[in-house]
Design a protein around this motif. Structure first.
Motif, PDB file in Angstrom:
ATOM      1  N   GLU A 248       0.828  -1.203   0.000  1.00 61.70           N
ATOM      2  CA  GLU A 248       0.000   0.000   0.000  1.00 61.70           C
ATOM      3  C   GLU A 248       0.859   1.248   0.000  1.00 61.70           C
ATOM      4  OE1 GLU A 248      -2.764  -0.107   3.242  1.00 61.70           O
ATOM      5  OE2 GLU A 248      -3.724  -1.954   2.522  1.00 61.70           O
ATOM      6  N   TRP A 249       1.977   1.181   0.692  1.00 59.73           N
ATOM      7  CA  TRP A 249       2.913   2.306   0.721  1.00 59.73           C
ATOM      8  C   TRP A 249       3.506   2.535  -0.656  1.00 59.73           C
ATOM      9  CZ3 TRP A 249       8.359   0.952   0.597  1.00 59.73           C
ATOM     10  CH2 TRP A 249       9.204   2.070   0.544  1.00 59.73           C
ATOM     11  N   SER A 250       4.096   1.468  -1.259  1.00 59.75           N
ATOM     12  CA  SER A 250       4.694   1.581  -2.596  1.00 59.75           C
ATOM     13  C   SER A 250       5.046   0.189  -3.092  1.00 59.75           C
ATOM     14  CB  SER A 250       5.958   2.447  -2.540  1.00 59.75           C
ATOM     15  OG  SER A 250       6.686   2.338  -3.738  1.00 59.75           O
ATOM     16  N   SER A 251       4.452  -0.187  -4.227  1.00 60.33           N
ATOM     17  CA  SER A 251       4.753  -1.513  -4.789  1.00 60.33           C
ATOM     18  C   SER A 251       6.220  -1.601  -5.180  1.00 60.33           C
ATOM     19  CB  SER A 251       3.870  -1.782  -6.010  1.00 60.33           C
ATOM     20  OG  SER A 251       2.524  -1.806  -5.630  1.00 60.33           O
ATOM     21  N   ALA A 252       6.675  -0.614  -5.941  1.00 56.77           N
ATOM     22  CA  ALA A 252       8.080  -0.631  -6.381  1.00 56.77           C
ATOM     23  C   ALA A 252       9.007  -0.510  -5.181  1.00 56.77           C
ATOM     24  CB  ALA A 252       8.337   0.490  -7.379  1.00 56.77           C
ATOM     25  N   GLY A 253       8.648   0.361  -4.231  1.00 55.78           N
ATOM     26  CA  GLY A 253       9.483   0.553  -3.051  1.00 55.78           C
ATOM     27  C   GLY A 253       9.634  -0.722  -2.243  1.00 55.78           C
ATOM     28  N   THR A 254       8.550  -1.509  -2.176  1.00 53.60           N
ATOM     29  CA  THR A 254       8.593  -2.783  -1.457  1.00 53.60           C
ATOM     30  C   THR A 254       9.665  -3.690  -2.040  1.00 53.60           C
ATOM     31  OG1 THR A 254       6.256  -2.659  -0.890  1.00 53.60           O
ATOM     32  CG2 THR A 254       7.266  -4.843  -0.859  1.00 53.60           C
ATOM     33  N   PHE A 255       9.690  -3.793  -3.372  1.00 54.12           N
ATOM     34  CA  PHE A 255      10.654  -4.684  -4.007  1.00 54.12           C
ATOM     35  C   PHE A 255      12.071  -4.115  -3.964  1.00 54.12           C
ATOM     36  CE2 PHE A 255       6.675  -6.402  -5.607  1.00 54.12           C
ATOM     37  CZ  PHE A 255       6.893  -7.758  -5.422  1.00 54.12           C
ATOM     38  N   PHE A 256      12.184  -2.786  -3.930  1.00 52.40           N
ATOM     39  CA  PHE A 256      13.519  -2.201  -3.753  1.00 52.40           C
ATOM     40  C   PHE A 256      14.061  -2.518  -2.359  1.00 52.40           C
ATOM     41  CE2 PHE A 256      12.618   0.769  -7.366  1.00 52.40           C
ATOM     42  CZ  PHE A 256      13.720   0.413  -8.125  1.00 52.40           C
ATOM     43  N   VAL A 257      13.186  -2.504  -1.351  1.00 52.36           N
ATOM     44  CA  VAL A 257      13.608  -2.879   0.009  1.00 52.36           C
ATOM     45  C   VAL A 257      14.079  -4.332   0.010  1.00 52.36           C
ATOM     46  CG1 VAL A 257      12.779  -3.324   2.362  1.00 52.36           C
ATOM     47  CG2 VAL A 257      12.158  -1.203   1.203  1.00 52.36           C
ATOM     48  N   PHE A 258      13.303  -5.211  -0.617  1.00 50.47           N
ATOM     49  CA  PHE A 258      13.695  -6.620  -0.673  1.00 50.47           C
ATOM     50  C   PHE A 258      15.010  -6.798  -1.439  1.00 50.47           C
ATOM     51  CE2 PHE A 258       8.962  -7.928  -0.304  1.00 50.47           C
ATOM     52  CZ  PHE A 258       9.033  -7.835   1.079  1.00 50.47           C
ATOM     53  N   ALA A 259      15.189  -6.033  -2.519  1.00 52.18           N
ATOM     54  CA  ALA A 259      16.439  -6.114  -3.287  1.00 52.18           C
ATOM     55  C   ALA A 259      17.626  -5.641  -2.443  1.00 52.18           C
ATOM     56  CB  ALA A 259      16.325  -5.284  -4.566  1.00 52.18           C
ATOM     57  N   ALA A 260      17.409  -4.582  -1.638  1.00 55.43           N
ATOM     58  CA  ALA A 260      18.489  -4.084  -0.767  1.00 55.43           C
ATOM     59  C   ALA A 260      18.864  -5.134   0.275  1.00 55.43           C
ATOM     60  CB  ALA A 260      18.044  -2.791  -0.084  1.00 55.43           C
ATOM     61  N   ILE A 261      17.868  -5.811   0.836  1.00 50.23           N
ATOM     62  CA  ILE A 261      18.153  -6.874   1.810  1.00 50.23           C
ATOM     63  C   ILE A 261      18.898  -8.018   1.135  1.00 50.23           C
ATOM     64  CG2 ILE A 261      17.100  -8.610   3.323  1.00 50.23           C
ATOM     65  CD1 ILE A 261      14.932  -6.497   3.945  1.00 50.23           C
ATOM     66  N   SER A 262      18.554  -8.302  -0.125  1.00 53.51           N
ATOM     67  CA  SER A 262      19.291  -9.329  -0.866  1.00 53.51           C
ATOM     68  C   SER A 262      20.749  -8.929  -1.050  1.00 53.51           C
ATOM     69  CB  SER A 262      18.637  -9.565  -2.231  1.00 53.51           C
ATOM     70  OG  SER A 262      17.352 -10.109  -2.075  1.00 53.51           O
ATOM     71  N   GLY A 263      20.986  -7.645  -1.282  1.00 52.97           N
ATOM     72  CA  GLY A 263      22.373  -7.157  -1.366  1.00 52.97           C
ATOM     73  C   GLY A 263      23.110  -7.347  -0.051  1.00 52.97           C
ATOM     74  N   LEU A 264      22.419  -7.080   1.065  1.00 54.13           N
ATOM     75  CA  LEU A 264      23.020  -7.323   2.391  1.00 54.13           C
ATOM     76  C   LEU A 264      23.328  -8.799   2.582  1.00 54.13           C
ATOM     77  CD1 LEU A 264      20.825  -5.086   4.736  1.00 54.13           C
ATOM     78  CD2 LEU A 264      23.220  -4.746   4.148  1.00 54.13           C
TER      79      LEU A 264
END
Length: 205
Positions: free
Chosen positions: A161-177
């Motif tokens: 609800e906050w942001s569809s694209a933002g949600t996946f960017f957060v998940f991508a950043a965690i994948s980088g971590l």
């Protein structure tokens, strides 16, 4: 078995001794990152994700389901051939394609997850802990895994609800971590004895 019979089983609190710190950080860290990367949560809400991307949820779910079985078999074969670390290091970054390519991105992300993070943390968990704390460590790591799964799954709708694209960017950043965590802290366990694994784990304290 004789060695195991001679050992006394450790209490749960003994798991938090300094000598087990490295193994505990690796085991708990892998399980946390596995879930916080969002794959489990996305899998639960895959139909909604496809609909928001303008794809028929039925078609998307059928394609994804058919894709997962051969990929899981491939992951098992690759794990014993190439080792655990290479699969954990190389594949999580592919999930960054998900927000841009919808169906293709989900398939690529699911493939990377199935081959890498889906099963390997469970195998590494069984290989890095000494026998006297293996049961306690397994219980703790499993608790962390499913707690993180619940948190991520519960949060996904709010994040979307906050942001569809933002949600996946957060998940991508965690994948980088996750890639950094594996590169720095996770030992290769393929074909090694417990003593060799313990010696290779980075000691933090």
């Amino acid at each position: 078995m004789e060695t195991l019979d001679q050992q006394t089983e450790a209490s749960f609190l003994e798991l938090f001794q300094r000598k087990y710190a490295s193994s505990l950080i690796v085991g708990v860290g892998l399980m946390l990152l596995q879930q916080l990367g969002g794959n489990g949560a996305v899998a639960y809400y895959l139909g909604s994700v496809f609909e928001q991307a303008g794809i028929s949820s039925g078609l998307g779910l059928q394609v994804t389901s058919c894709f997962q079985i051969p990929v899981a078999i491939l992951g098992l074969l690759l794990m014993d051939r190439s080792g655990r670390r290479p699969l954990l290091l190389e594949l999580p970054n592919l999930k960054a394609l998900t927000p841009f390519l919808a169906l293709t991105g989900i398939l690529v992300g699911a493939t990377a997850f199935t081959i890498g993070l889906a099963g390997i943390p469970w195998i590494i968990m069984s290989e890095i802990f000494p026998m006297n704390v293996k049961a306690q460590a397994g219980s703790l790591v499993t608790l962390v895994h499913w707690s993180a799964a619940w948190i991520t799954t519960y949060s996904l709708n709010f994040m979307m609800e906050w942001s569809s694209a933002g949600t996946f960017f957060v998940f991508a950043a965690i994948s980088g971590l996750t890639v950094g965590f594996v590169a720095k802290l996770v030992p290769e366990t393929k074909g090694r004895t417990l003593e060799e694994i313990q010696a290779s784990i980075t000691h933090f304290m």
